[in-house]
Design an enzyme around this catalytic site. Structure first.
Site, PDB file in Angstrom:
ATOM      1  CB  SER A  46     -12.637  51.389  72.792  1.00 24.51           C
ATOM      2  OG  SER A  46     -12.215  52.539  73.491  1.00 24.51           O
ATOM      3  CD  GLU A  47      -8.184  51.006  76.882  1.00 23.63           C
ATOM      4  OE1 GLU A  47      -8.340  50.747  75.670  1.00 23.63           O
ATOM      5  OE2 GLU A  47      -7.298  51.765  77.310  1.00 23.63           O
ATOM      6  CG  ASN A  48     -14.217  53.215  76.607  1.00 22.53           C
ATOM      7  OD1 ASN A  48     -13.538  52.742  75.719  1.00 22.53           O
ATOM      8  ND2 ASN A  48     -15.149  54.117  76.384  1.00 22.53           N
TER       9      ASN A  48
END
Lengths: 215, 248
Positions: A46-48
């Site tokens: 998840s890119e966060n």
């Protein structure tokens, strides 16, 4: 019958391989997580700032500090690691993620992609999409084949601002599946038709030029 | 070499970084037309109290660098309501109706940066890197007017490092030296932004005595943090998605 949202996700899940690190976009791509084959080990990024994303939490487990890139509450797994946004995109841009599955508004036969902006109307932004398509090893797009008005979303040229140029490897629409072989002079190849969709129908609804490679 | 036991006299001369509240922690750090970096992803890991305190300073024409713009009525949405923001540098602002209204009516300037480019621009700015080449955005609107260069047959675009007059960040734990530890996905942009502000104010859920944090576990060393304040947090959730528990 064209494929439903869940059938699209199911078809996209066939692109997963054991041991893959995968980033799933918002919307239908998120549903792909529901169709990871039994016994296959896939790690979701998840890119966060998270690797090893788990399912949605039970009501009493919800943690505001633990969300995915769609801002949904999620859970961690034993293998989970957390990191900063710059580390996250080093992972993405640096080609360490095997597969990215994301949505699109328009795709061309050369693999150009538009999915972040409708000038004058929609101001949302590209989020991590431009980094993902630039850096991830294989990019799979899941989208509707036509607009509500029936216009093809598979085009010769994008009309909307681009997210990336020559970046898409596979397009899965509700009508069928196309491979984009960027090294071929005829890059777009029709691989598969959705149930009960005919070659005539998909040809009539596709502006982009493709070759028939149905098996 | 440092002596093993520093004289007490010297310790007393060190600046006190701890402030009693967000308001006092911003004193002297704000001015009209300034650039502020604000950590967080969505509403996760945002410096809630410092955003409210920034609004209450009445500072105007602020350029805000933040991945998102909060939501209506919370986070940076509060500063949009009062029209204190002149320009946003963000990657995604889809959660905020007031933002869309101000932007489409021309009241608000907006610079979209791809999320990874934004993160790296902050990291670079804080690390003294003036610019870097990335393949993100090549051939798109974000590369327009920017220098490109070919490396090993592939085109890259030049992006510049970012520095702000002030960065406001949120961590889970901090100590009186300003050492910070973040929690889960609330880390996001906070560590890079802490390095890229000429001044940095951090707010934490738990402030401990120096020495209580494991030095190996510190994410942001105290050198980047000028002031630190302990606060209470609402931690609003944007999308409360759950799994139903099956009855046993």
């Amino acid at each position: 019958m064209p494929w439903t949202r869940d059938q699209l996700a199911q078809r996209a899940a066939k692109e997963l391989r054991d041991g893959f690190y995968v980033n799933l976009g918002i919307g239908i791509p998120t549903l792909v997580a529901n169709y990871i084959p039994q016994g296959m080990e896939v790690t979701l990024q998840s890119e966060n700032g998270m690797l090893g994303m788990g399912p949605f939490p039970y009501d009493d487990e919800v943690d505001a500090d633990l969300i995915n890139a769609g801002k949904q509450t999620i859970t961690a797994l034993k293998k989970t690691s957390y990191f900063s946004s710059s580390d996250s995109f080093a992972m993405i841009r640096g080609g360490h993620i095997d597969l990215s599955i994301l949505g699109a508004m328009e795709v061309t036969d050369r693999g150009d992609l538009a999915n972040w902006m409708v000038p004058g109307k929609m101001v949302k932004g590209m989020g991590g999409a431009m980094d993902l398509v630039a850096g991830v090893k294989r990019v799979v797009v899941v989208m509707e084949h036509t607009s509500k008005e029936g216009a093809s979303k598979l085009l010769k040229q994008c009309t909307l601002p681009l997210t990336g140029v020559n970046v898409v490897d596979l397009v899965i629409t509700d009508l069928g599946v196309f491979e984009i072989d960027k090294h071929d002079s005829q890059p777009m190849k029709l691989l598969q038709l959705a149930d009960d969709v005919t070659l005539e129908e998909i040809t009539a609804k596709t502006e982009a030029s493709f070759v028939n490679a149905l098996r | 070499m440092l002596r093993r036991t520093a004289p007490l006299r010297k310790r007393a001369l060190m600046a006190n970084k701890v402030y009693p509240d967000a308001k006092s922690a911003l004193e002297g750090f704000t001015f009209d037309g300034m650039t502020v970096m604000s950590g967080g992803f969505g509403l996760c890991g945002i410096p809630e109290n410092l955003i409210i305190a920034l609004r209450d300073t009445g500072v105007k024409d602020v350029t805000v660098i933040s991945n998102n713009a909060g939501v209506d009525g919370w986070g940076l949405g509060l500063l949009l309501e009062t029209k204190q923001i002149k320009k946003m540098v963000s990657s995604y602002v889809g959660e905020n109706k007031e933002f869309a209204r101000q932007y489409l009516s021309g009241e608000l300037e907006l610079e979209f940066n791809p999320q990874g480019t934004l993160a790296e621009r902050c990291r670079a700015g804080g690390a003294g890197i003036a610019g870097f080449y990335t393949k993100t955005g090549v051939g798109t609107l974000v590369a327009e007017g920017k220098e490109t260069k070919v490396f090993n047959g592939e085109t890259f675009v030049l992006e510049t490092g970012l520095i702000a007059d002030l960065s406001i960040v949120k961590a889970w734990k901090g100590d009186k030296e300003g050492n910070l530890i973040f929690r889960k996905t609330a880390r996001n942009f906070n560590p890079m932004m802490a390095t890229a502000g000429k001044k940095c104010v951090a707010e934490v859920e738990i402030l401990v005595e120096t020495g209580e944090l494991d030095p190996d576990a510190i994410h942001t060393p105290g050198i980047y943090v000028d002031r630190i304040v302990e606060g209470t947090f609402e931690k609003r959730i944007e999308q409360r998605t759950i799994t139903k528990r099956e009855n046993a």
